[in-house]
Design a protein around this motif. Structure first.
Motif, PDB file in Angstrom:
ATOM      1  N   PRO A 335      39.538  43.222  39.301  1.00 18.41           N
ATOM      2  CA  PRO A 335      40.574  42.282  38.863  1.00 18.41           C
ATOM      3  C   PRO A 335      40.011  41.206  37.926  1.00 18.41           C
ATOM      4  O   PRO A 335      40.635  40.871  36.924  1.00 18.41           O
ATOM      5  N   LEU A 336      38.800  40.751  38.248  1.00 15.77           N
ATOM      6  CA  LEU A 336      38.190  39.694  37.436  1.00 15.77           C
ATOM      7  C   LEU A 336      38.053  40.091  35.977  1.00 15.77           C
ATOM      8  O   LEU A 336      38.312  39.317  35.060  1.00 15.77           O
ATOM      9  N   GLN A 337      37.624  41.366  35.801  1.00 12.24           N
ATOM     10  CA  GLN A 337      37.407  41.880  34.444  1.00 12.24           C
ATOM     11  C   GLN A 337      38.707  41.802  33.641  1.00 12.24           C
ATOM     12  O   GLN A 337      38.723  41.357  32.500  1.00 12.24           O
ATOM     13  N   ALA A 338      39.801  42.230  34.279  1.00 11.79           N
ATOM     14  CA  ALA A 338      41.095  42.225  33.590  1.00 11.79           C
ATOM     15  C   ALA A 338      41.514  40.808  33.238  1.00 11.79           C
ATOM     16  O   ALA A 338      42.031  40.543  32.145  1.00 11.79           O
ATOM     17  N   ILE A 339      41.278  39.879  34.164  1.00 12.43           N
ATOM     18  CA  ILE A 339      41.677  38.489  33.920  1.00 12.43           C
ATOM     19  C   ILE A 339      40.871  37.902  32.761  1.00 12.43           C
ATOM     20  O   ILE A 339      41.398  37.258  31.863  1.00 12.43           O
ATOM     21  N   GLN A 340      39.551  38.178  32.783  1.00 10.33           N
ATOM     22  CA  GLN A 340      38.685  37.588  31.755  1.00 10.33           C
ATOM     23  C   GLN A 340      38.893  38.212  30.380  1.00 10.33           C
ATOM     24  O   GLN A 340      38.703  37.571  29.359  1.00 10.33           O
ATOM     25  N   GLN A 341      39.304  39.522  30.377  1.00  8.29           N
ATOM     26  CA  GLN A 341      39.492  40.193  29.086  1.00  8.29           C
ATOM     27  C   GLN A 341      40.779  39.756  28.401  1.00  8.29           C
ATOM     28  O   GLN A 341      40.962  39.989  27.224  1.00  8.29           O
TER      29      GLN A 341
ATOM     30  N   ALA B  53      37.495  30.380  44.461  1.00  3.91           N
ATOM     31  CA  ALA B  53      38.461  29.747  45.370  1.00  3.91           C
ATOM     32  C   ALA B  53      39.600  30.712  45.705  1.00  3.91           C
ATOM     33  O   ALA B  53      40.139  30.690  46.810  1.00  3.91           O
ATOM     34  N   ALA B  54      39.921  31.603  44.737  1.00  2.00           N
ATOM     35  CA  ALA B  54      41.042  32.542  44.932  1.00  2.00           C
ATOM     36  C   ALA B  54      40.609  33.821  45.628  1.00  2.00           C
ATOM     37  O   ALA B  54      41.423  34.731  45.806  1.00  2.00           O
ATOM     38  N   GLY B  55      39.346  33.921  45.990  1.00  2.00           N
ATOM     39  CA  GLY B  55      38.871  35.117  46.692  1.00  2.00           C
ATOM     40  C   GLY B  55      38.693  36.315  45.785  1.00  2.00           C
ATOM     41  O   GLY B  55      38.622  37.454  46.254  1.00  2.00           O
ATOM     42  N   LEU B  56      38.619  36.076  44.472  1.00  2.45           N
ATOM     43  CA  LEU B  56      38.436  37.189  43.533  1.00  2.45           C
ATOM     44  C   LEU B  56      36.959  37.516  43.333  1.00  2.45           C
ATOM     45  O   LEU B  56      36.616  38.558  42.803  1.00  2.45           O
ATOM     46  N   GLN B  57      36.089  36.598  43.683  1.00  2.13           N
ATOM     47  CA  GLN B  57      34.660  36.903  43.743  1.00  2.13           C
ATOM     48  C   GLN B  57      34.023  36.032  44.827  1.00  2.13           C
ATOM     49  O   GLN B  57      34.601  35.026  45.258  1.00  2.13           O
TER      50      GLN B  57
END
Lengths: 344, 224
Positions: A335-341, B53-57
């Motif tokens: 999910p992080l990758q999608a958010i950052q891209q 904080a959002a639990g995404l990492q």
């Protein structure tokens, strides 16, 4: 809410293209399978229609049954042990009809058994395909090696050997033509026959079919095409969903970020795959059955709903595997990758 | 004690033999009904802090607690459930599902959050929220026909339709012009108060700080 269906409805053209390709590939597969079955029937329905059992031929003939001879004492021994056993011979030949037209046929003569048609000397039972050559019941048929004539007693459905219609004649007439009263083969019906006889080689029905000249070569090449088409359809699914998934990586990432389960995304892909495949296969099955009805006379085409059903299930399973393999990338999306891209 | 509490949070990234500490012991607490902004230069660690904080990492060290529960000790599935039911997200881009209408985007979120309502009740809830954000007239529209501001309004609605306790907003106005940015910020501020949500927002636009209750300035991974 069914997101899978919503996506299909919104992207009709994209899914229509995939469905059309699956329809065409599956229809081609069904038709080739029908041809393979038809040719198989045309080549060996005489043998295929026998029940499961064991065939015996002379060991020294190296699996070439036309050269086989079963010794009479041995045949007597076998029939004493297995009264249901039948000895028979098949010889390619020809007959002349009343208008002196020559027709290729396969002469079949057998000892007394319900598994083979029994005729009296001077009588002949023919495969029904010969009615298309205007041969009728009661016609007198001749053969250059046979001094007498045969009266056509009746016709039987779908009895072919080596792409020729079968002609059942009596043992006496067979001896008159081929100057021998020994049979080439012995067949013992039953699933649990495992007895061996000295000087004879035993075959299961499938092994015997494989030993027939041209049968294996013909079936192997056609079945290979069928399996190639099935694998191609699986790859089509894999490629299609891979491309779709690549386009949706951002969306999947965001959906995962907001809490959508990975299994939900897989279910979405599987639902789409099943909807498209089932619709394409249903149309394809209908078209293949229509083709079976409209196929030109003489075309060896034999496609049962049961064999279409089996192929359809294989298509669905292969499609599922293809889609799942391509979907493995969904599992890896962070999910992080999608958010950052960023995205649209 | 706040609803969401971060205690001495550190985050270190390893790149081969190189080790880079992005967050250097951050502590903060979010209160209900309050908009907290993280501001700072690019690379100061504010987005990393928001995603932790959002639990995404995960954190490298330190604790993130939601309602007294430690996020780091939770299994991934528990964290996912928490994100689905208790958190709401707004990103720099709206990231709407292209094949769903405005109404369907919000209904999906209610399904994801496993909101226990009948279909008609869900529709009514969606209708009320769309009226509240002045998007009622666009509920059958697809994202492709919405303006940037409208898309972001829908994204905000999607983030709060399931009544989350915390709203995370990562540069929610970065893709909008000044007028629309102010509208969106006013909406976030208004909804935070009305629904008593804790909002944690990352922004580089200090003009937007008038819509926040407090802001935390970050530099080189530390609060300054």
């Amino acid at each position: 809410m069914n997101m899978a269906w919503k996506e299909i409805v919104k992207n009709k053209v994209r899914f229509l293209i995939l469905g059309s390709i699956i329809f065409l590939v599956s229809l081609l597969t069904f038709i080739i399978s029908g041809l393979a079955n038809g040719l198989s029937q045309d080549n060996a329905s005489l043998i295929k229609d026998l029940p499961n059992g064991t065939f015996y031929m002379a060991e020294e003939v190296n699996n070439s049954f036309p050269l086989s001879r079963i010794d009479k004492p041995l045949l007597k021994e076998i029939t004493e042990e297995h009264p249901e056993a039948v000895a028979f011979s098949i010889q390619m030949g020809f007959i002349h009809d009343e208008s002196d037209q020559q027709q290729s046929i396969a002469f079949v003569a057998a000892t007394d058994s319900s598994l083979f048609k029994q005729v009296n000397p001077g009588e002949i039972i023919l495969d029904r395909s010969l009615t298309e050559k205007e041969i009728k019941i009661g016609d007198k048929l001749t053969n250059s090696q046979f001094a007498g004539t045969w009266g056509v007693k009746r016709f039987v459905d779908q009895k072919k050997y080596s792409h020729a219609p079968v002609a059942y004649i009596s043992l006496e007439d067979y001896e008159a033509i081929y100057q021998t009263n020994t049979m080439q083969l012995v067949f013992i019906p039953g699933d649990d026959i495992s007895q061996e006889y000295a000087g004879l080689h035993s075959f299961s029905k499938n092994d015997f079919l494989k030993s027939l000249p041209s049968y294996s070569a013909e079936q192997t090449s056609l079945n290979m095409i069928v399996w190639f088409l099935i694998v191609i359809s699986g790859m089509l699914f894999a490629i299609f969903f891979y491309m779709m998934n690549v386009q949706k990586i951002d969306m999947y990432g965001i959906l995962k970020a907001i809490g959508v389960k990975t299994s939900t995304l897989f279910q979405m892909m599987w639902t789409q795959m099943l909807v498209i495949t089932c619709i394409a296969l249903a149309i394809s099955v209908m078209c293949s059955q229509l083709f079976a009805v409209l196929a030109p006379e003489g075309m060896p085409f034999h496609l049962t709903l049961s064999s279409v059903g089996k192929l359809a299930i294989i298509f669905v399973v292969i499609g599922l595997i293809g889609a799942t393999l391509s979907g493995l990338q969904i599992k890896r999306i962070e999910p992080l990758q999608a958010i950052q891209q960023g995205g649209k | 004690m706040g609803l969401l509490v971060l205690e001495d949070v550190r985050k270190t990234f390893h790149n081969g033999e190189l080790e880079e500490e992005i967050l250097k012991g951050i502590s903060l607490s979010l209160q209900p009904g309050e908009v907290t902004a993280l501001v700072g230069a690019s690379g100061s660690g504010k987005s990393t802090l928001l995603t932790i904080a959002a639990g995404l990492q995960s954190t490298s060290e330190g604790v993130v607690q939601f309602n007294g529960e430690n996020l780091s000790a939770m299994k991934p599935e528990q964290v996912r459930k928490l994100r689905a039911s208790q958190f709401g997200f707004v990103f720099q881009f709206a990231h709407l599902v292209p094949f769903l209408t405005v109404e369907e985007q919000l209904l999906v979120m209610l399904d994801v959050a496993e909101f226990k309502l009948r279909k008609a009740e869900k529709k009514e809830k969606v209708h009320q929220l769309l009226q509240l954000i002045d998007m009622g007239h666009r509920k059958h529209a697809y994202p492709s026909v919405l303006s940037g501001g409208e898309k972001q309004r829908v994204a905000i609605a999607r983030a709060i339709i399931h009544e989350p306790k915390v709203l995370f907003a990562d540069e929610p106005t970065a893709s909008l012009d000044s007028k629309k940015s102010k509208e969106v910020m006013a909406l976030i501020h208004d909804l935070t108060k009305r629904l008593n949500i804790s909002t944690l927002m990352v922004t580089h636009d200090e003009e937007m700080l008038v819509y926040t209750d407090r802001f935390i300035r970050m530099m080189d991974g530390k609060i300054v």
